[in-house]
Design an enzyme around this catalytic site. Sequence first.
Site, PDB file in Angstrom:
ATOM      1  N   PHE A 175      -8.466   9.838   7.578  1.00 52.15           N
ATOM      2  CA  PHE A 175      -7.965  10.484   6.399  1.00 52.15           C
ATOM      3  C   PHE A 175      -9.480  10.004   5.386  1.00 52.15           C
ATOM      4  O   PHE A 175     -10.234   9.642   5.757  1.00 52.15           O
ATOM      5  CB  PHE A 175      -6.876   9.496   5.870  1.00 52.15           C
ATOM      6  CG  PHE A 175      -7.213   8.165   5.620  1.00 52.15           C
ATOM      7  CD1 PHE A 175      -7.288   7.203   6.679  1.00 52.15           C
ATOM      8  CD2 PHE A 175      -7.221   7.635   4.452  1.00 52.15           C
ATOM      9  CE1 PHE A 175      -7.430   5.856   6.580  1.00 52.15           C
ATOM     10  CE2 PHE A 175      -7.669   6.242   4.082  1.00 52.15           C
ATOM     11  CZ  PHE A 175      -7.695   5.390   5.299  1.00 52.15           C
TER      12      PHE A 175
ATOM     13  N   ASP B 165      -8.359  -2.832  -0.675  1.00 50.67           N
ATOM     14  CA  ASP B 165      -8.957  -1.696  -1.423  1.00 50.67           C
ATOM     15  C   ASP B 165     -10.307  -1.417  -0.508  1.00 50.67           C
ATOM     16  O   ASP B 165     -10.902  -2.055  -0.319  1.00 50.67           O
ATOM     17  CB  ASP B 165      -9.049  -2.078  -2.726  1.00 50.67           C
ATOM     18  CG  ASP B 165      -9.466  -1.038  -3.671  1.00 50.67           C
ATOM     19  OD1 ASP B 165      -8.575  -0.271  -3.992  1.00 50.67           O
ATOM     20  OD2 ASP B 165     -10.711  -0.878  -4.071  1.00 50.67           O
TER      21      ASP B 165
ATOM     22  N   THR C  96       0.772  -1.078  -0.177  1.00 55.35           N
ATOM     23  CA  THR C  96      -0.019  -0.010   0.020  1.00 55.35           C
ATOM     24  C   THR C  96       0.798   1.222  -0.031  1.00 55.35           C
ATOM     25  O   THR C  96       2.129   1.181   0.525  1.00 55.35           O
ATOM     26  CB  THR C  96      -1.025   0.103   1.172  1.00 55.35           C
ATOM     27  OG1 THR C  96      -1.636   1.455   1.167  1.00 55.35           O
ATOM     28  CG2 THR C  96       0.009  -0.065   2.528  1.00 55.35           C
TER      29      THR C  96
END
Length: 195
Positions: free
Chosen positions: A149, A73, A15
Amino acid sequence: MSKTVKKTHLLLFATGNIHKIKEVQHFLRDYPIEIKGVALKGKEIQGETVEEIAEFSVLQASKKIGKPIFTEDTGLFIKLLGGFPGPFSSYVYKTIGITGVLKLLESVKDRSAEFRSAIAFCAPDIDTVCFLGTSSGKILIKEQGIHGFGFDPIFEPDDGKNKTFAEMEIEEKNRISHRTRSMRKFVTWYLKHYN
Ligand code: ITT
């Protein structure tokens, strides 16, 4: 309080997102697994589901690295928009951003949405496996909170006591997040398979 667990497994996590690494590291405090983030410059395919994207990415990563590795994901699926941005979440976040998503939902009443997190794991001795975790909630009319985030400031999970994910410390988000749910399934499978 969390117990100190001896780490006996090391897993690679492909990632480029440091926030994901922090959340996963926090989640793994109670497990004998530590992770190492690997940022690979692979192409992210445009799939129809988060599972498809995670599985494609893990195969790409596995070819490059040649060791057991996992990817994750996530997509934000907004009910009234037919699931959009869903698998396009990364692109939408980078282009129209949170402001653009709020504009699309201006004066919309049903603001139900769901985060879906897919974790795909690949190792030389097995076929790729994939685990899904979801978190349902709603999109607020404005941003709230400074933590987290991505879309966290506008997403209020149903079980989050009227707080957005961005109003929660990592520990609180991790109790109920989509990523925790997919990780829990993955880790349970992994420890059964590799212990
Ligand atoms: P990778 O390198 O792991 O692919 P990424 O940031 O591109 O990192 P995704 O494609 O999984 O991650 O995420 C799609 C978008 O959704 C992206 O803009 C993220 O910031 C956002 N997102 C992912 N997980 C989130 C979470 O837990 N809370 C809020 N937004 C999130």
